[in-house]
Motif scaffolding. Structure first.
Motif, PDB file in Angstrom:
ATOM      1  N   MET A  33     -16.801  -3.715  -8.656  1.00 13.45           N
ATOM      2  CA  MET A  33     -16.733  -2.864  -9.831  1.00 13.45           C
ATOM      3  C   MET A  33     -17.828  -1.807  -9.782  1.00 13.45           C
ATOM      4  O   MET A  33     -17.607  -0.629 -10.092  1.00 13.45           O
ATOM      5  CB  MET A  33     -16.848  -3.707 -11.102  1.00 13.45           C
ATOM      6  CG  MET A  33     -15.617  -4.528 -11.432  1.00 13.45           C
ATOM      7  SD  MET A  33     -15.689  -5.281 -13.077  1.00 13.45           S
ATOM      8  CE  MET A  33     -17.053  -6.416 -12.896  1.00 13.45           C
ATOM      9  N   SER A  36     -16.927   0.843  -7.192  1.00 14.31           N
ATOM     10  CA  SER A  36     -15.897   1.759  -7.682  1.00 14.31           C
ATOM     11  C   SER A  36     -16.477   2.759  -8.668  1.00 14.31           C
ATOM     12  O   SER A  36     -16.161   3.946  -8.624  1.00 14.31           O
ATOM     13  CB  SER A  36     -14.769   0.958  -8.339  1.00 14.31           C
ATOM     14  OG  SER A  36     -13.803   1.816  -8.893  1.00 14.31           O
ATOM     15  N   ALA A  37     -17.344   2.274  -9.572  1.00 11.91           N
ATOM     16  CA  ALA A  37     -17.960   3.157 -10.553  1.00 11.91           C
ATOM     17  C   ALA A  37     -18.870   4.172  -9.885  1.00 11.91           C
ATOM     18  O   ALA A  37     -18.919   5.347 -10.273  1.00 11.91           O
ATOM     19  CB  ALA A  37     -18.751   2.331 -11.579  1.00 11.91           C
ATOM     20  N   ARG A  52     -26.255  -0.925 -12.345  1.00  8.66           N
ATOM     21  CA  ARG A  52     -25.160  -1.179 -13.286  1.00  8.66           C
ATOM     22  C   ARG A  52     -25.199  -2.654 -13.686  1.00  8.66           C
ATOM     23  O   ARG A  52     -24.568  -3.496 -13.046  1.00  8.66           O
ATOM     24  CB  ARG A  52     -23.823  -0.816 -12.647  1.00  8.66           C
ATOM     25  CG  ARG A  52     -23.695   0.677 -12.337  1.00  8.66           C
ATOM     26  CD  ARG A  52     -22.301   1.050 -11.877  1.00  8.66           C
ATOM     27  NE  ARG A  52     -22.210   2.469 -11.554  1.00  8.66           N
ATOM     28  CZ  ARG A  52     -21.965   3.428 -12.454  1.00  8.66           C
ATOM     29  NH1 ARG A  52     -21.776   3.102 -13.720  1.00  8.66           N
ATOM     30  NH2 ARG A  52     -21.921   4.689 -12.083  1.00  8.66           N
ATOM     31  N   SER A  55     -22.323  -5.495 -19.078  1.00  8.63           N
ATOM     32  CA  SER A  55     -20.904  -5.808 -19.218  1.00  8.63           C
ATOM     33  C   SER A  55     -20.352  -5.102 -20.450  1.00  8.63           C
ATOM     34  O   SER A  55     -21.091  -4.439 -21.192  1.00  8.63           O
ATOM     35  CB  SER A  55     -20.713  -7.322 -19.373  1.00  8.63           C
ATOM     36  OG  SER A  55     -21.293  -7.760 -20.593  1.00  8.63           O
ATOM     37  N   THR A  56     -19.054  -5.267 -20.707  1.00 12.59           N
ATOM     38  CA  THR A  56     -18.431  -4.649 -21.882  1.00 12.59           C
ATOM     39  C   THR A  56     -19.095  -5.118 -23.163  1.00 12.59           C
ATOM     40  O   THR A  56     -19.443  -4.326 -24.040  1.00 12.59           O
ATOM     41  CB  THR A  56     -16.928  -4.975 -21.935  1.00 12.59           C
ATOM     42  OG1 THR A  56     -16.305  -4.529 -20.735  1.00 12.59           O
ATOM     43  CG2 THR A  56     -16.269  -4.282 -23.126  1.00 12.59           C
ATOM     44  N   THR A 112     -13.092   8.306 -20.751  1.00 16.05           N
ATOM     45  CA  THR A 112     -12.333   7.642 -19.685  1.00 16.05           C
ATOM     46  C   THR A 112     -12.127   8.564 -18.483  1.00 16.05           C
ATOM     47  O   THR A 112     -11.881   8.098 -17.368  1.00 16.05           O
ATOM     48  CB  THR A 112     -10.949   7.180 -20.183  1.00 16.05           C
ATOM     49  OG1 THR A 112     -10.191   8.309 -20.616  1.00 16.05           O
ATOM     50  CG2 THR A 112     -11.081   6.200 -21.339  1.00 16.05           C
ATOM     51  N   GLN A 285     -20.797  -1.455 -15.646  1.00 14.39           N
ATOM     52  CA  GLN A 285     -20.031  -1.782 -14.444  1.00 14.39           C
ATOM     53  C   GLN A 285     -18.738  -0.992 -14.338  1.00 14.39           C
ATOM     54  O   GLN A 285     -18.364  -0.531 -13.265  1.00 14.39           O
ATOM     55  CB  GLN A 285     -19.758  -3.291 -14.436  1.00 14.39           C
ATOM     56  CG  GLN A 285     -21.032  -4.113 -14.267  1.00 14.39           C
ATOM     57  CD  GLN A 285     -20.887  -5.527 -14.768  1.00 14.39           C
ATOM     58  OE1 GLN A 285     -19.790  -5.967 -15.106  1.00 14.39           O
ATOM     59  NE2 GLN A 285     -21.988  -6.261 -14.817  1.00 14.39           N
ATOM     60  N   GLU A 286     -18.010  -0.822 -15.436  1.00 15.80           N
ATOM     61  CA  GLU A 286     -16.755  -0.059 -15.444  1.00 15.80           C
ATOM     62  C   GLU A 286     -16.785   0.911 -16.626  1.00 15.80           C
ATOM     63  O   GLU A 286     -16.093   0.704 -17.623  1.00 15.80           O
ATOM     64  CB  GLU A 286     -15.555  -0.992 -15.549  1.00 15.80           C
ATOM     65  CG  GLU A 286     -15.363  -1.902 -14.351  1.00 15.80           C
ATOM     66  CD  GLU A 286     -14.123  -2.760 -14.484  1.00 15.80           C
ATOM     67  OE1 GLU A 286     -13.093  -2.419 -13.875  1.00 15.80           O
ATOM     68  OE2 GLU A 286     -14.177  -3.761 -15.219  1.00 15.80           O
ATOM     69  N   THR A 289     -13.697   2.444 -18.816  1.00 17.79           N
ATOM     70  CA  THR A 289     -12.963   1.607 -19.770  1.00 17.79           C
ATOM     71  C   THR A 289     -13.894   0.861 -20.714  1.00 17.79           C
ATOM     72  O   THR A 289     -13.588   0.704 -21.893  1.00 17.79           O
ATOM     73  CB  THR A 289     -12.096   0.573 -19.023  1.00 17.79           C
ATOM     74  OG1 THR A 289     -12.926  -0.182 -18.127  1.00 17.79           O
ATOM     75  CG2 THR A 289     -11.009   1.261 -18.227  1.00 17.79           C
ATOM     76  N   GLN A 290     -15.049   0.432 -20.210  1.00 15.61           N
ATOM     77  CA  GLN A 290     -15.941  -0.382 -21.023  1.00 15.61           C
ATOM     78  C   GLN A 290     -16.595   0.395 -22.160  1.00 15.61           C
ATOM     79  O   GLN A 290     -16.678  -0.093 -23.294  1.00 15.61           O
ATOM     80  CB  GLN A 290     -17.031  -1.007 -20.139  1.00 15.61           C
ATOM     81  CG  GLN A 290     -16.513  -2.082 -19.209  1.00 15.61           C
ATOM     82  CD  GLN A 290     -17.608  -2.578 -18.272  1.00 15.61           C
ATOM     83  OE1 GLN A 290     -18.335  -1.787 -17.687  1.00 15.61           O
ATOM     84  NE2 GLN A 290     -17.717  -3.886 -18.129  1.00 15.61           N
TER      85      GLN A 290
END
Length: 540
Positions: A33, A36-37, A52, A55-56, A112, A285-286, A289-290
């Protein structure tokens, strides 16, 4: 290509009873993750420099702490109580939360597509027409930066005022507070609080996600303690439901409708930090979306917490004029002393709010430092080469944090000239942030929202409605929160938010003419390049 940096959050990676294979698999997933970020960040034009580690839920909790609703609503409670009484307190809170939710949805859609620490500044540059993108990004970036600094300043200064008012719950035989603080004492307390928040943010960065998580429990624990105690004890009796939800009484000297609107600063201030969480995109991490989910989810949690906190206070609210006349301008300690009937007990109930105030100051300090750091990467702030450095040992942009702290301490000196300084800090902070938040929404809307096809959030017609509401709110906020709160106006009740705002605009304009017009180029990647590279690397 940005190098993948595995997150160093031991709380995420610890075994927790899982087998070795499961733990290894989880580590691999988190690393992927982050990779990718970081690849997406490289496409957007930047090299990954921060770990990173969030978390969400952790970023949602930080967003919640940035608002610190019980604290934010406590320090500005005088505004709606004078502006319209319980109606302005309860329904003003609900109204503003609904509006800010539209703003959060609008920013979430854009985030996003462009999840960077530059936040709304970067988004404005990418979405604006080529002819105007540099000046639009410059205005947005400076508004966002100054908004972060002044909101952080107002939080720490508000904590100072609230702390003194809480001490003065204890009174002498003549009914006067035991701590008649001089102006310099207020400033020294503010100075100490600012240093403390910066020290915690800088030295405890790796533990901040855990601190944010703990704050959730601490906040609701404190709110429920206040709720239960004031309703059970209610030393001076309880008001009726019609009073708590329907009593309207304007005591600002302005016409009733305008008085109610001015009281909305209470809710607007508590929710003003909603978009500040965007500055943490490069520590998530993402982020694509997070961060949008966290921003909207935290706002719902803030609304719920605010309702649970405010309604009991309206049921035990003393005479409105008595509350407004309190010399410390902080209604919560006054209300608690009246409802509990015991100075020690009332003070004990303020302790959770005082601790939460420090947590809020730490969160705002953290977000403000990332904002300054991100804006400095593109050379927009004088001395950018210094402010864009990251302290590798602490994993924080320490220089940017120190710049923010020094500016806050200097602006705090305004209190020596006017007791209305807090109004200037809170009002100008809301104005700056509102301008910054709405600029990418505005350029997105007039551009047909076509860029949203690249992201995972697109609410279609609902999104358009949210965009329009957010933009309309911004046009309303600018004159509203520059208005004097009481009429007639004196030097002590004058709203100096417009002075701070004009000062900030002058700094922004002078630096643009002196340096920016010729040298500032904006973010390193251009919108056309980002779209091309994204389509070739990131699957839709």
């Amino acid at each position: 290509m940005a190098r993948a940096r595995p997150p160093q959050n031991e709380g995420v990676l610890q075994d927790n009873g899982m087998g070795e294979a499961q733990t290894k698999e989880k580590r691999t997933s988190v690393a992927q993750m982050a990779s990718s970020a970081d690849e997406l960040l490289d496409i957007l034009g930047y090299q990954a420099e921060l770990v990173r580690s969030r978390s969400t839920f952790q970023v949602a909790f930080m967003s919640f702490v940035l608002a610190s609703v019980p604290y934010g609503l406590s320090t500005t409670l005088l505004y709606p109580i004078a502006g319209g009484g319980p109606v302005a307190v309860i329904w003003g809170w609900c109204l503003v939360c609904a509006i800010i939710f539209c703003l959060a949805v609008s920013l979430g859609e854009i985030t996003t597509v462009y999840p960077t620490a530059g936040g709304v500044y970067y988004q404005t540059f990418m979405l604006s027409p080529p002819k105007w993108r540099r000046i639009a990004a410059w205005i947005c970036g400076w508004s966002y930066t100054l908004g972060n600094i002044t909101i952080t300043l107002s939080v720490n200064f508000g904590t100072t005022l609230f702390f003194v008012a809480c001490i003065n719950i204890f009174q002498d035989s003549e009914g006067n507070g035991i701590f008649a603080a001089e102006t310099y004492q207020y400033y020294l307390i503010f100075f100490a609080i600012t240093l403390l928040c910066n020290a915690i943010s800088a030295l405890g960065n790796r533990w901040l996600p855990l601190l944010d998580t703990m704050t959730i429990y601490w906040t609701f624990g404190g709110v429920f303690a206040i709720l239960i105690c004031v309703l059970v004890i209610a030393k001076n009796g309880r008001n009726s439901g019609s009073f708590a939800f329907g009593k309207f009484e304007a005591n600002t000297g302005w016409p009733e409708g305008w008085s109610f609107c001015i009281g909305l600063l209470h809710a607007a201030y508590a929710t003003s930090a909603t978009g500040m969480i965007l500055s943490m995109c490069e520590e998530v991490q993402e982020p694509a979306t997070q961060v949008p989910k966290a921003m909207c989810g935290a706002l719902i949690l803030n609304w719920l917490c605010g309702i649970i906190f405010l309604i009991p206070l309206m049921f035990v609210l003393p005479d409105l004029l008595d509350v407004i006349s309190d010399p410390y301008g902080q209604p919560l300690p006054f209300i608690l002393r009246s409802a509990i009937g015991n100075e020690g007990g009332a003070f004990a109930l303020t302790v959770p709010i005082l601790v939460l105030a420090i947590f809020c100051g730490v969160a705002c300090t953290t977000a403000a430092s990332r904002c300054i750091w991100a804006f400095s990467r593109d050379g927009a702030i004088p001395g950018s080469n210094w402010w864009k450095k990251v302290n590798k040992k602490l994993d924080v942009p320490l220089n940017a944090m120190m710049l923010s702290m020094v500016v806050q301490l200097l602006l705090g000196l305004i209190y020596f000239g006017s007791y209305a300084a807090f109004n200037a800090f809170s009002g100008s902070g809301v104005i700056f942030l509102t301008i910054a938040y709405v600029m990418p929404i505005f350029v997105s809307l007039i551009g047909g929202r076509t860029h949203l096809n690249e992201g995972s959030w697109n609410f279609g017609t609902i999104g358009v409605v949210c965009n329009v509401i957010a933009i309309a709110w911004s046009f309303f906020v600018l004159p509203l929160f520059s208005f004097p709160f009481f009429n007639p106006t004196t030097a002590d009740t004058m709203n100096y938010a417009s002075v701070v705002f004009v000062g900030g605009v002058l700094i922004c304009g002078i630096w643009y003419l002196a340096w920016g017009k010729k040298n500032y180029q904006g973010p390193p990647a251009k919108a056309e390049d980002v779209e091309r590279r994204r389509s070739s690397i990131v699957p839709h």
